[in-house]
Design a protein around this motif. Structure first.
Motif, PDB file in Angstrom:
ATOM      1  N   LEU A  43       1.006  25.143  66.007  1.00  0.00           N
ATOM      2  CA  LEU A  43       0.442  24.638  66.855  1.00  0.00           C
ATOM      3  C   LEU A  43       1.278  23.880  68.007  1.00  0.00           C
ATOM      4  N   LEU A  44       1.022  24.051  69.198  1.00  0.00           N
ATOM      5  CA  LEU A  44       1.672  23.130  69.960  1.00  0.00           C
ATOM      6  C   LEU A  44       0.353  22.512  70.607  1.00  0.00           C
ATOM      7  N   LEU A  45       0.260  20.984  70.558  1.00  0.00           N
ATOM      8  CA  LEU A  45      -0.583  20.328  71.065  1.00  0.00           C
ATOM      9  C   LEU A  45      -0.333  19.171  72.127  1.00  0.00           C
ATOM     10  N   ILE A  46      -0.905  19.194  73.111  1.00  0.00           N
ATOM     11  CA  ILE A  46      -0.818  17.855  74.075  1.00  0.00           C
ATOM     12  C   ILE A  46      -1.927  17.569  74.439  1.00  0.00           C
ATOM     13  N   ALA A 106      -1.091   7.786  78.844  1.00  0.00           N
ATOM     14  CA  ALA A 106      -0.651   7.921  77.448  1.00  0.00           C
ATOM     15  C   ALA A 106      -1.149   9.480  76.831  1.00  0.00           C
ATOM     16  N   ALA A 107      -0.359   9.868  76.109  1.00  0.00           N
ATOM     17  CA  ALA A 107      -0.547  11.316  75.621  1.00  0.00           C
ATOM     18  C   ALA A 107       0.187  11.426  74.052  1.00  0.00           C
ATOM     19  N   VAL A 108      -0.439  12.476  73.602  1.00  0.00           N
ATOM     20  CA  VAL A 108       0.411  12.822  72.429  1.00  0.00           C
ATOM     21  C   VAL A 108       0.874  14.514  72.532  1.00  0.00           C
ATOM     22  N   GLU A 109       2.106  14.438  72.185  1.00  0.00           N
ATOM     23  CA  GLU A 109       2.633  15.710  72.353  1.00  0.00           C
ATOM     24  C   GLU A 109       3.224  16.111  70.739  1.00  0.00           C
ATOM     25  N   VAL A 130       1.525  20.562  58.939  1.00  0.00           N
ATOM     26  CA  VAL A 130       2.503  19.659  58.555  1.00  0.00           C
ATOM     27  C   VAL A 130       3.193  19.375  59.946  1.00  0.00           C
ATOM     28  N   LEU A 131       3.219  18.226  60.305  1.00  0.00           N
ATOM     29  CA  LEU A 131       3.861  17.482  61.612  1.00  0.00           C
ATOM     30  C   LEU A 131       5.314  17.550  61.595  1.00  0.00           C
ATOM     31  N   GLU A 132       5.642  18.528  62.702  1.00  0.00           N
ATOM     32  CA  GLU A 132       7.057  18.865  62.834  1.00  0.00           C
ATOM     33  C   GLU A 132       7.455  18.078  63.917  1.00  0.00           C
ATOM     34  N   HIS A 133       6.624  17.621  64.778  1.00  0.00           N
ATOM     35  CA  HIS A 133       7.124  16.837  65.965  1.00  0.00           C
ATOM     36  C   HIS A 133       5.894  15.970  66.246  1.00  0.00           C
ATOM     37  N   PHE A 134       6.240  14.592  66.615  1.00  0.00           N
ATOM     38  CA  PHE A 134       4.965  14.055  67.120  1.00  0.00           C
ATOM     39  C   PHE A 134       5.542  12.754  67.953  1.00  0.00           C
ATOM     40  N   ALA A 135       4.950  12.766  69.387  1.00  0.00           N
ATOM     41  CA  ALA A 135       5.449  11.950  70.463  1.00  0.00           C
ATOM     42  C   ALA A 135       4.428  11.175  70.878  1.00  0.00           C
ATOM     43  N   ASN A 136       4.313  10.038  71.468  1.00  0.00           N
ATOM     44  CA  ASN A 136       3.232   9.412  71.834  1.00  0.00           C
ATOM     45  C   ASN A 136       3.711   8.748  73.241  1.00  0.00           C
ATOM     46  N   PRO A 137       4.137   9.331  74.169  1.00  0.00           N
ATOM     47  CA  PRO A 137       4.831   9.082  75.520  1.00  0.00           C
ATOM     48  C   PRO A 137       3.641   8.298  76.287  1.00  0.00           C
TER      49      PRO A 137
END
Ligand SMILES: C[S@@+](CC[C@H](N)C(=O)[O-])C[C@H]1O[C@@H](n2cnc3c(N)ncnc32)[C@H](O)[C@@H]1O
Length: 266
Positions: free
Chosen positions: A143-146, A258-261, A195-202
């Motif tokens: 899943l690619l979630l923004i 503010a977002a999550v990617e 399972v989180l492979e990437h989690f950013a919070n710009p």
């Protein structure tokens, strides 16, 4: 809940024809940051949840061509119609469905990749919606979630709440659920089984010097606040919002982004 969804769908249908010109580049930039993290088999099956005008689905179709299956689902018939027309014009055999992402009309383990860009905050039950995305992914799928998260747009929401209340007497915007926090989104993803492979919070704050284009953009990407108004009423309210921003914030209107990617694997 259903009335709220109908209102949302009619707002987006009304905004659909301006959506790409005003906002498409923003969403495209987001998905382009995440697509390199996708590892899909040859001829993948791809689903775009809350596909809007198809910005993300068509970009993924280009990246991973040829695809075995390309599906998009959106609540707003007007947005789905634009997505269908764009796919047809590009010769992309996408199946665009008008429907609710909280009850996906697809069989278990159908897709290799699910995209969901800037839709999560609209869901009544966000965890359930993510469980649905997990259900339709095959084991090992991604899943690619923004998504926008608190405190994004807090200044704008407060302004519109006040204006709506003062000018139309309507209930404040808070009838729309508050944005989740980044930690809540991470928790929902994990609870859904990812399972989180990437989690950013710009996150950053900008200053809006020109209110009119900003207000037009907000009326297009989050049109729920004017959904009950006539087109003239909408224009009047947009004008009032811009005028208030100019008068009350002469140095520029503050706007928090503010977002999550995130990339989650099943
Ligand atoms: C800000 S737009 C994003 C569209 C697209 N994902 C993009 O990146 O350009 C939000 C979209 O979510 C859709 N949406 C909101 N709630 C939904 C739901 N429960 N099921 C399906 N689509 C939904 C809206 O109709 C709208 O098209």
């Amino acid at each position: 809940v259903e009335a709220a969804k109908e209102r949302l769908a009619s707002g987006y249908s009304r905004a659909a024809l301006q959506y790409d010109a005003l906002a498409g580049h923003m969403y495209l930039a987001g998905i382009r940051r995440l697509l390199p993290r996708a590892t899909v088999p040859l001829m993948p099956a791809i689903l775009d949840v809350g596909c809007g005008t198809g910005v993300n689905l068509l970009e993924a179709a280009r990246w991973f061509a040829p695809a075995r299956l390309l599906c998009g689902i959106d609540l707003a018939p007007g947005m789905a119609a634009v997505a269908r027309a764009k796919a047809a014009a590009a010769g992309v055999p996408a199946q665009i469905t008008v429907g609710d992402a909280e009850q996906l009309p697809y069989a278990d383990r159908t897709f290799d990749l699910v995209l969901c860009n800037s839709v999560l905050h609209w869901f009544k039950d966000r965890r359930q919606a993510l469980c649905e995305m997990h259900r339709v992914l095959r084991p090992g799928g991604q899943l690619l979630l923004i998504g926008a998260v608190a405190p994004a747009f807090q200044e704008w929401f407060a302004l519109v709440d006040g204006l709506m209340h003062a000018s139309t007497g309507s209930k404040p915007l808070s009838q729309i659920p508050p944005l989740p926090t980044a930690a809540e989104v991470a928790g929902h993803l994990q609870a859904a089984g990812f399972v989180l492979e990437h989690f950013a919070n710009p996150m950053h704050r900008q200053t809006i010097a020109e209110p009119e284009p900003f207000v037009r953009l907000m009326a297009t990407v989050a049109p729920h606040w004017t959904a009950d108004l006539s087109p003239e009423g909408q224009l009047a309210l947009e004008g009032l919002a811009a005028q208030t921003m100019r008068l009350a914030w002469p140095g520029g209107f503050p706007n928090t982004l503010a977002a999550v990617e995130a990339v989650g694997r099943k």
